[in-house]
Design a protein around this motif. Structure first.
Motif, PDB file in Angstrom:
ATOM      1  N   SER A   1      -5.465   5.317 -11.628  1.00 14.91           N
ATOM      2  CA  SER A   1      -5.601   6.289 -10.546  1.00 14.91           C
ATOM      3  C   SER A   1      -6.105   7.632 -11.065  1.00 14.91           C
ATOM      4  CB  SER A   1      -4.256   6.459  -9.837  1.00 14.91           C
ATOM      5  OG  SER A   1      -4.361   7.337  -8.744  1.00 14.91           O
TER       6      SER A   1
ATOM      7  N   VAL B   1      -5.069  -6.149   6.507  1.00 14.72           N
ATOM      8  CA  VAL B   1      -4.561  -7.082   5.493  1.00 14.72           C
ATOM      9  C   VAL B   1      -3.036  -7.029   5.456  1.00 14.72           C
ATOM     10  CG1 VAL B   1      -4.450  -7.537   2.998  1.00 14.72           C
ATOM     11  CG2 VAL B   1      -6.656  -7.117   4.102  1.00 14.72           C
TER      12      VAL B   1
ATOM     13  N   SER C   1      -3.377   8.024   1.034  1.00 19.53           N
ATOM     14  CA  SER C   1      -3.552   8.454  -0.360  1.00 19.53           C
ATOM     15  C   SER C   1      -5.031   8.345  -0.685  1.00 19.53           C
ATOM     16  CB  SER C   1      -2.756   7.548  -1.302  1.00 19.53           C
ATOM     17  OG  SER C   1      -3.313   6.238  -1.311  1.00 19.53           O
TER      18      SER C   1
ATOM     19  N   ARG D   1      -0.474 -10.042   6.351  1.00 23.03           N
ATOM     20  CA  ARG D   1       0.548 -10.494   5.397  1.00 23.03           C
ATOM     21  C   ARG D   1       1.911 -10.566   6.074  1.00 23.03           C
ATOM     22  NH1 ARG D   1      -0.489  -7.178   0.669  1.00 23.03           N
ATOM     23  NH2 ARG D   1      -1.927  -8.794  -0.010  1.00 23.03           N
TER      24      ARG D   1
ATOM     25  N   THR E   1      -3.066   0.021  -8.469  1.00 26.45           N
ATOM     26  CA  THR E   1      -4.361   0.714  -8.470  1.00 26.45           C
ATOM     27  C   THR E   1      -5.286   0.187  -9.572  1.00 26.45           C
ATOM     28  OG1 THR E   1      -3.305   2.714  -7.639  1.00 26.45           O
ATOM     29  CG2 THR E   1      -5.479   2.976  -8.656  1.00 26.45           C
TER      30      THR E   1
ATOM     31  N   CYS F   1      -3.639  -4.462  -3.892  1.00 21.80           N
ATOM     32  CA  CYS F   1      -2.760  -5.283  -3.052  1.00 21.80           C
ATOM     33  C   CYS F   1      -3.278  -5.384  -1.625  1.00 21.80           C
ATOM     34  CB  CYS F   1      -1.317  -4.771  -3.060  1.00 21.80           C
ATOM     35  SG  CYS F   1      -1.009  -3.310  -2.030  1.00 21.80           S
ATOM     36  N   LEU F   2      -4.017  -4.364  -1.161  1.00 20.99           N
ATOM     37  CA  LEU F   2      -4.553  -4.381   0.205  1.00 20.99           C
ATOM     38  C   LEU F   2      -6.000  -4.854   0.232  1.00 20.99           C
ATOM     39  CD1 LEU F   2      -3.107  -1.079   1.751  1.00 20.99           C
ATOM     40  CD2 LEU F   2      -2.245  -3.416   1.979  1.00 20.99           C
ATOM     41  N   ALA F   3      -6.489  -5.300  -0.922  1.00 19.06           N
ATOM     42  CA  ALA F   3      -7.877  -5.750  -1.020  1.00 19.06           C
ATOM     43  C   ALA F   3      -7.895  -7.274  -1.077  1.00 19.06           C
ATOM     44  CB  ALA F   3      -8.517  -5.171  -2.282  1.00 19.06           C
TER      45      ALA F   3
ATOM     46  N   TYR G   1       1.340  12.101   1.431  1.00 17.37           N
ATOM     47  CA  TYR G   1       1.447  10.645   1.548  1.00 17.37           C
ATOM     48  C   TYR G   1       2.572  10.220   2.493  1.00 17.37           C
ATOM     49  CZ  TYR G   1       0.517   5.912  -0.213  1.00 17.37           C
ATOM     50  OH  TYR G   1       0.161   4.593  -0.345  1.00 17.37           O
TER      51      TYR G   1
ATOM     52  N   GLU H   1     -14.343   3.671  -8.644  1.00 22.25           N
ATOM     53  CA  GLU H   1     -13.513   4.288  -7.601  1.00 22.25           C
ATOM     54  C   GLU H   1     -12.144   3.628  -7.567  1.00 22.25           C
ATOM     55  OE1 GLU H   1     -15.071   4.765  -3.686  1.00 22.25           O
ATOM     56  OE2 GLU H   1     -15.847   6.680  -4.427  1.00 22.25           O
ATOM     57  N   ARG H   2     -11.101   4.453  -7.409  1.00 19.82           N
ATOM     58  CA  ARG H   2      -9.752   3.879  -7.397  1.00 19.82           C
ATOM     59  C   ARG H   2      -9.449   3.286  -6.021  1.00 19.82           C
ATOM     60  NH1 ARG H   2      -5.852   9.289  -7.297  1.00 19.82           N
ATOM     61  NH2 ARG H   2      -7.379  10.669  -6.310  1.00 19.82           N
ATOM     62  N   ILE H   3      -8.868   2.093  -6.014  1.00 19.23           N
ATOM     63  CA  ILE H   3      -8.431   1.429  -4.782  1.00 19.23           C
ATOM     64  C   ILE H   3      -7.086   0.754  -5.041  1.00 19.23           C
ATOM     65  CG2 ILE H   3     -10.834   0.967  -4.072  1.00 19.23           C
ATOM     66  CD1 ILE H   3      -9.841  -2.117  -4.609  1.00 19.23           C
ATOM     67  N   LEU H   4      -6.462   0.282  -3.956  1.00 19.65           N
ATOM     68  CA  LEU H   4      -5.223  -0.488  -4.067  1.00 19.65           C
ATOM     69  C   LEU H   4      -5.564  -1.973  -4.019  1.00 19.65           C
ATOM     70  CD1 LEU H   4      -2.870   1.523  -1.676  1.00 19.65           C
ATOM     71  CD2 LEU H   4      -3.092   1.700  -4.162  1.00 19.65           C
TER      72      LEU H   4
ATOM     73  N   GLY I   1       0.782  -1.230   0.000  1.00 17.17           N
ATOM     74  CA  GLY I   1       0.000   0.000   0.000  1.00 17.17           C
ATOM     75  C   GLY I   1       0.808   1.272   0.000  1.00 17.17           C
ATOM     76  N   ALA I   2       2.053   1.211  -0.461  1.00 13.25           N
ATOM     77  CA  ALA I   2       2.883   2.411  -0.407  1.00 13.25           C
ATOM     78  C   ALA I   2       3.232   2.994  -1.769  1.00 13.25           C
ATOM     79  CB  ALA I   2       4.182   2.108   0.350  1.00 13.25           C
ATOM     80  N   CYS I   3       2.916   2.287  -2.882  1.00  8.26           N
ATOM     81  CA  CYS I   3       3.421   2.760  -4.176  1.00  8.26           C
ATOM     82  C   CYS I   3       2.348   3.047  -5.217  1.00  8.26           C
ATOM     83  CB  CYS I   3       4.436   1.770  -4.751  1.00  8.26           C
ATOM     84  SG  CYS I   3       3.714   0.296  -5.489  1.00  8.26           S
ATOM     85  N   GLY I   4       1.178   2.429  -5.120  1.00 15.60           N
ATOM     86  CA  GLY I   4       0.085   2.723  -6.047  1.00 15.60           C
ATOM     87  C   GLY I   4       0.135   1.966  -7.362  1.00 15.60           C
TER      88      GLY I   4
ATOM     89  N   ASN J   1     -10.364   5.859  -0.087  1.00 16.09           N
ATOM     90  CA  ASN J   1     -11.565   5.275  -0.692  1.00 16.09           C
ATOM     91  C   ASN J   1     -11.904   3.918  -0.085  1.00 16.09           C
ATOM     92  OD1 ASN J   1     -12.018   7.373  -2.446  1.00 16.09           O
ATOM     93  ND2 ASN J   1     -11.003   6.396  -4.195  1.00 16.09           N
ATOM     94  N   MET J   2     -10.905   3.225   0.435  1.00 18.77           N
ATOM     95  CA  MET J   2     -11.117   1.890   1.007  1.00 18.77           C
ATOM     96  C   MET J   2     -11.379   1.950   2.507  1.00 18.77           C
ATOM     97  SD  MET J   2      -7.820   0.063  -0.825  1.00 18.77           S
ATOM     98  CE  MET J   2      -8.218  -1.653  -0.504  1.00 18.77           C
TER      99      MET J   2
ATOM    100  N   GLN K   1      -6.497   6.525  -2.866  1.00 21.57           N
ATOM    101  CA  GLN K   1      -6.929   5.132  -3.000  1.00 21.57           C
ATOM    102  C   GLN K   1      -7.243   4.528  -1.639  1.00 21.57           C
ATOM    103  OE1 GLN K   1      -4.338   6.598  -4.656  1.00 21.57           O
ATOM    104  NE2 GLN K   1      -3.580   5.275  -6.292  1.00 21.57           N
TER     105      GLN K   1
ATOM    106  N   GLY L   1      -0.404   9.274  -4.275  1.00 18.80           N
ATOM    107  CA  GLY L   1      -0.380   7.858  -3.914  1.00 18.80           C
ATOM    108  C   GLY L   1       0.201   6.965  -4.992  1.00 18.80           C
ATOM    109  N   ASN L   2       0.655   7.560  -6.093  1.00 21.90           N
ATOM    110  CA  ASN L   2       1.272   6.789  -7.179  1.00 21.90           C
ATOM    111  C   ASN L   2       2.701   7.263  -7.398  1.00 21.90           C
ATOM    112  OD1 ASN L   2      -1.823   6.871  -7.828  1.00 21.90           O
ATOM    113  ND2 ASN L   2      -0.995   5.082  -8.871  1.00 21.90           N
TER     114      ASN L   2
END
Lengths: 168, 329
Positions: free
Chosen positions: A106, B34, B98, B38, A46, A57-59, B236, A52-55, A40-43, B103-104, B100, A143-144
């Motif tokens: 994104s 999450v 961020s 991990r 996405t 990797c954290l989903a 960020y 809606e934009r989300i990550l 969740g650190a690089c985007g 939004n979550m 993203q 976030g990207n």
């Protein structure tokens, strides 16, 4: 469970540990979405969920049962690039290209946020409509990350695609 | 990630039934849990996904707001009433993470996010009393630039990472909780804990407790408020220090002031001493600095974070001065 990925209904993973990112890449072989940091650190991962934009990797994929996922593969119409993809080429919005799918997904999510009036950290007036300024785009795209340093070209491409003449 | 069972409850009552079993964790947006799973910092056997529960923001009879726990951070920050009446809350949320992630992430999950202390995350090589009670703390003598200067203990000097919670502390929010003992409310100041000898416990929640909502009392008309975050890069990044504050003037005197600091303690730090020092005094730059000095007189900086009391004090003075002049963004 099932997902709708780029308009097509697909099965979800059997194991709830599988992230949406791994499901897209490893199970559905949609390798346009990239795994950068996986934390969740690089985007780079996405994607758009119902716009809606989300990550990804954290989903956990299992959390997105029935939702509509759009990845970079779902943006172009055949060989015709999405206007933002074309603008990234035109404005040198990348060098190595690894972060690009995440940047583009994104930016599309960002455009709808800005259009519906979501303020940002740099918005001087929370009540006013946000503007398509460089400062606003830079903050909203923070976030990207791009390790090649193509951020200026990325901002140019986004402005060229989305900024109306009134606010450009 | 260790294996777990996943369930999506049909409503809050179903969630509570499922959550009452030891080894169960509630899952919001997943942006922290999450990641912790991990890294095997968190190893729940069952996840109860509460991110799909109703997510309403409602005005209350007293003129405040009731925010359901499943409301996404973006939805709260962009809500027209929050932007108009609680700008410090919009600003705090927009200063965090961020787009993203906002939004979550849910409101309930934001309250329950865990420290970003690197030793807490380092399961392979570091001792951490928060992760493994009794194992020791490698932060206290380690790289501790981001760590606490107020309220720490021998066992733990971690900081709470949330921006939103700093605003909620300044707003005197109330946390609505439901659980095996029935529904109850917790004043925001009593929701998070100082580490003491139990740094593994971040909050005063008990097994099976579910955060269902956060209530905001109304701010008096004429109150100005904002949030200011100081960090290593412009966006960020987690706070080095942050300030959430509300200010109500009568003439040039301070009628009401509420101050909370982020990045300085194990919980959002409500600055009661600074508030007491300012009440009914003229709103001057020197008064703001004196109030901050009163708050940080007991600060216990570590090797790398001695800059924090001065940075937090200057930030507070700058923000209050802008609010008093009426030009804070």
């Amino acid at each position: 469970m099932s997902l709708i990925v780029n308009g097509k209904q697909v099965h979800g993973p059997a194991d709830p540990r599988v992230s949406l990112l791994d499901h897209l890449r490893e199970d559905l072989h949609l390798t346009g979405t990239k795994k950068g940091c996986n934390q969740g650190a690089c985007g780079a991962c996405t994607v758009l969920v119902d716009g809606e934009r989300i990550l990804s990797c954290l989903a956990l994929a299992v959390q997105y049962d029935g939702r509509a996922i759009t990845t970079i593969e779902g943006l172009a119409g055949g060989d015709a690039l999405h206007p933002l993809q074309a603008a990234f080429v035109e404005h040198d919005g990348f060098q190595c290209g690894y972060c690009t799918p995440g940047q583009i997904c994104s930016a599309i999510g960002m455009a709808s946020e800005l259009e519906r009036g979501v303020p940002s950290h740099v918005s001087a007036d929370l009540a006013a409509d946000a503007q398509w300024t460089r400062e606003e785009i830079q903050e909203r795209m923070s976030g990207n990350l791009c390790r090649c340093g193509a951020h200026n070209g990325i901002v140019d491409a986004i402005r060229a695609t989305f900024a109306t003449e009134a606010s450009a | 990630m260790t294996p777990f069972d996943y369930a999506r409850p049909i409503d809050a009552a179903d969630a509570l039934r499922r959550g009452a079993i030891a080894g169960t964790a509630y899952l919001g947006g997943g942006t922290n849990l999450v990641d912790l799973m991990r890294e095997t910092v968190a190893r729940p056997e069952r996840l109860v996904d509460v991110s799909g529960l109703p997510a309403a923001i409602e005005e209350t009879e007293d003129g405040g707001l009731l925010i359901a726990a499943a409301v996404r951070n973006t939805a709260l920050a962009e809500h027209r009433i929050v932007r108009a009446r609680y700008p410090l809350l919009s600003r705090a949320i927009l200063a965090g993470a961020s787009a993203q992630i906002r939004n979550m992430a849910t409101v309930g999950g934001n309250l329950l996010q865990r420290t970003r202390c690197t030793y807490f995350y380092d399961t392979e090589g570091s001792r951490c009393n928060k992760r493994q009670p009794g194992s020791g703390c490698d932060a206290r003598e380690g790289f501790n630039r981001i760590h606490a200067v107020l309220g720490g203990s021998d066992a733990c000097v971690a900081t709470h990472p949330s921006d939103m919670c700093v605003a909620l502390a300044a707003l005197d929010a109330t946390v609505h909780v439901d659980g095996p003992a029935g529904p109850r409310t917790i004043p925001f100041a009593d929701f998070h804990r100082l580490p003491g000898d139990r740094p593994d416990r971040d909050t005063n929640l008990e097994l099976g407790d579910l955060v269902t909502a956060v209530a905001l009392p109304p701010l008096p008309a004429g109150t100005r408020s904002t949030y200011r975050k100081v960090r290593d890069r412009a966006s960020y990044a987690f706070a080095l220090v942050s300030v959430a504050t509300t200010l109500e003037l009568e003439g040039d005197r301070i009628k009401q002031v509420r101050i909370a600091f982020g990045g300085v303690a194990h919980k959002p730090w409500r600055a009661m001493r600074a508030e007491a020092a300012l009440l009914d005094r003229p709103a001057t730059h020197q008064a703001f600095l004196d109030a901050a000095a009163a708050e940080f007189v007991d600060a216990r900086p570590l090797r790398d974070n001695a800059f924090k009391p001065a940075l937090a004090s200057r930030t507070l003075a700058a923000v209050l001065e802008e609010l008093a002049m009426g030009d804070a963004a």
